[in-house]
Design an enzyme around this catalytic site. Structure first.
Site, mmCIF file in Angstrom:
data_model
loop_
_atom_site.group_PDB
_atom_site.id
_atom_site.type_symbol
_atom_site.label_atom_id
_atom_site.label_comp_id
_atom_site.label_asym_id
_atom_site.label_seq_id
_atom_site.Cartn_x
_atom_site.Cartn_y
_atom_site.Cartn_z
ATOM 1 N N ASP A 275 44.602 -131.227 91.375
ATOM 2 C CA ASP A 275 45.406 -130.081 91.809
ATOM 3 C C ASP A 275 44.925 -129.530 93.148
ATOM 4 O O ASP A 275 43.936 -129.989 93.724
ATOM 5 C CB ASP A 275 45.401 -129.009 90.720
ATOM 6 C CG ASP A 275 46.767 -128.355 90.531
ATOM 7 O OD1 ASP A 275 47.533 -128.294 91.511
ATOM 8 O OD2 ASP A 275 47.067 -127.917 89.402
ATOM 9 N N ASP A 330 55.935 -126.494 91.056
ATOM 10 C CA ASP A 330 56.066 -126.746 89.621
ATOM 11 C C ASP A 330 57.509 -126.603 89.139
ATOM 12 O O ASP A 330 58.246 -125.713 89.569
ATOM 13 C CB ASP A 330 55.207 -125.757 88.827
ATOM 14 C CG ASP A 330 53.725 -126.027 88.998
ATOM 15 O OD1 ASP A 330 53.357 -127.001 89.693
ATOM 16 O OD2 ASP A 330 52.923 -125.253 88.445
#
Length: 510
Positions: A275, A330
């Protein structure tokens, strides 16, 4: 006083913590020795060494001219991989300066400092030659940083985040592995069982290692990997390229890349989602290649997923660094979010290919926020986009309706087609869209999507989808699992429900 400033190497793991202490790639003893000779060693960027050499000279020498050596500049995404493969100049500088040892016919001896200066000049000239290769008329061939032999087709599996968020434990992971087997999903290719954020303790142990959270993963990750591997599946894990993960419940890997990669490999990890949170302001083009190199150094093939959110257009440089790269923020479990992300991901279609794939985020199919037709569109677009097919629902309690979508063998076959070409949106008239892309054996996949509020007909023309005019085709409907009796030539038309789709594979026959 004369100074030379330049980037003289990449040191991989010793990057971040060492940078804070001001010494990279040099022992304290060596640094002191340099300092005693008038050479001050400073680190200005994680992963790189920068040396400023200051030499005291007599007044005659000070009056002499400075020789400038152009070395070129860096900064474009496609050039990032080169930074870790050869010596290069600090992007903040455009040249280095050096001091000649002759002035007015007199020879001046500078003993140890000048010897070190000459050594530095040799290094910089080497860097100049490398830079010249980059800026030559013909683009150089680069060695791919990531040569792990993985991702000939997009990965398939499951990820914990969309449904469970931080509420995960080793029981959920084991039961999910069991469910992939019992539902038959594993046989269809869903092999990865990926643990997302929140699996580790908030601090590292005394050795600096990540530690599985005792309250939720008491058996440890190695035991969990063994369990999953015994099922014939693969285990994935999550880390972050910043100081902490996105949940801020566990440490990131910034400055611990080599250590963490070795730990993951020792546990038997097969997939790493990496991430982009809490990144200390450092560009992903600096941070991600360090973990790439660390994973390669383990000797274990680990699928490397760059969860960079499309921050610096990773499709432009990701193929040299990872096996997949997130192109968007996302996803959420809504029609609008899903279609927006599909549009964003389609922009980078030309950059997907075997070994490296655009990633529009994990599947929401089965989480309850969309209708069956909308989830069918979702799965269809992800399939033709050659996206990773990572289930995001709870497969332990999966409904038959959801299983019918995720388990469609014919749609999965399009995603896993060996040609590996991502489909594109080739025609759009208001809310009506035609997506198409080539498949192996001269076939074409066509997806008709109705984004509008009313049921309607959609037509795909041969010249839009890449078929020669008047070519007759065998038409296979992938959701009805049937072939059309007629053989269309020139175009294909189908009735498509609101927020629905029709998906066909066309095989030319003349």
């Amino acid at each position: 006083m004369t100074s030379i400033t330049g980037l003289v190497g990449n040191v991989g793991q010793a990057n971040y913590s060492a940078a804070k202490s001001g010494v990279i790639g040099l022992t304290k003893t060596t640094a002191k020795e340099y300092a005693s000779s008038g050479i001050n060693v400073n680190a200005i960027a994680p992963g790189f060494i920068v040396s400023e050499m200051t030499i005291k000279l007599n007044e005659d020498i000070k009056k002499s001219y400075l020789e400038k050596i152009p070395l070129g500049r860096y900064g474009q995404p496609e050039e990032v991989a080169g930074l870790v493969e050869f010596l290069a100049l600090n992007p903040a500088a455009s040249y280095m300066t050096g001091q000649p040892t002759l002035w007015s016919g007199r020879k001046t001896t500078l003993i140890m400092p000048i010897i070190k200066l000459m050594m530095m000049l040799i290094i910089m000239v080497t860097a100049e030659a490398a830079a010249a290769r980059i800026y030559s008329n013909s683009p150089p061939e680069r060695r791919n940083l990531l040569a792990n032999g993985l991702a000939d087709t997009p990965p398939m599996g499951w990820n914990s985040w969309n449904h469970f968020s931080c509420n995960i434990n080793e029981t959920v992971i084991k039961e999910t592995a069991d469910a992939l087997i019992s539902t038959g999903l594993a046989k269809l290719g869903y092999k990865y069982v990926n643990i997302d954020d929140c699996w580790a303790e908030k601090t590292r142990d005394q050795k600096g290692d990540l530690v599985a959270r005792k309250s939720t993963f008491p058996s440890g990750i190695k035991a969990l990997a063994d369990y999953v591997h015994n099922k014939g599946l693969k285990l994935g894990i999550y880390a972050d390229s910043g100081s902490m993960t996105c949940s801020k419940t566990m440490p990131g890997s910034l400055g611990h890349e080599e250590q963490d990669a070795q730990m993951f490999a020792s546990w038997g990890i097969d997939y790493l989602k990496y991430d982009n949170c809490n990144n200390e302001g450092l560009k992903p083009t600096v941070r991600y290649p360090i973990m790439t190199r660390a994973l390669m150094n383990t000797g274990r093939p680990i699928f490397f997923s760059l969860c960079e959110w499309g921050d610096m257009h990773p499709a432009l440089w990701g193929s040299k660094v990872g096996n997949s790269w997130r192109t968007t923020n996302d996803i959420t479990d809504t029609w609008s979010s899903m279609m927006y992300i599909a549009d964003m991901n389609e922009y980078y279609a030309d950059y997907a290919r075997p070994g490296g794939w655009n990633d529009p985020d994990m599947l929401e199919v089965g989480n309850g926020g969309m209708t069956k037709d909308e989830y069918t569109v979702h799965f269809s677009i992800w399939a033709i986009s050659k996206a990773p097919l990572l289930i995001g629902c709870d497969v332990r309690t999966i409904a038959k309706e959801t299983l019918d979508i995720l388990g469609n063998k014919e749609v999965i076959a399009v995603n896993q087609d060996r040609l590996g070409v991502q489909a594109k949106k080739v025609r759009m008239e208001g809310d009506l869209e035609v997506w198409a892309g080539p498949l192996s054996n001269y076939r074409v996949v066509v997806l008709l999507v109705n984004r509008g509020p009313a049921n309607t007909q959609i037509t795909a023309q041969w010249d839009d989808i890449g078929l020669p005019p008047n070519t007759a085709v065998v038409t296979r409907d992938l959701w009805l699992h049937m072939e059309w009796r007629q053989r269309p030539a020139g175009n294909i038309t189908a009735f498509v429900a609101s927020h629905g789709c029709k998906m066909f594979v066309l095989q030319p026959v003349s």
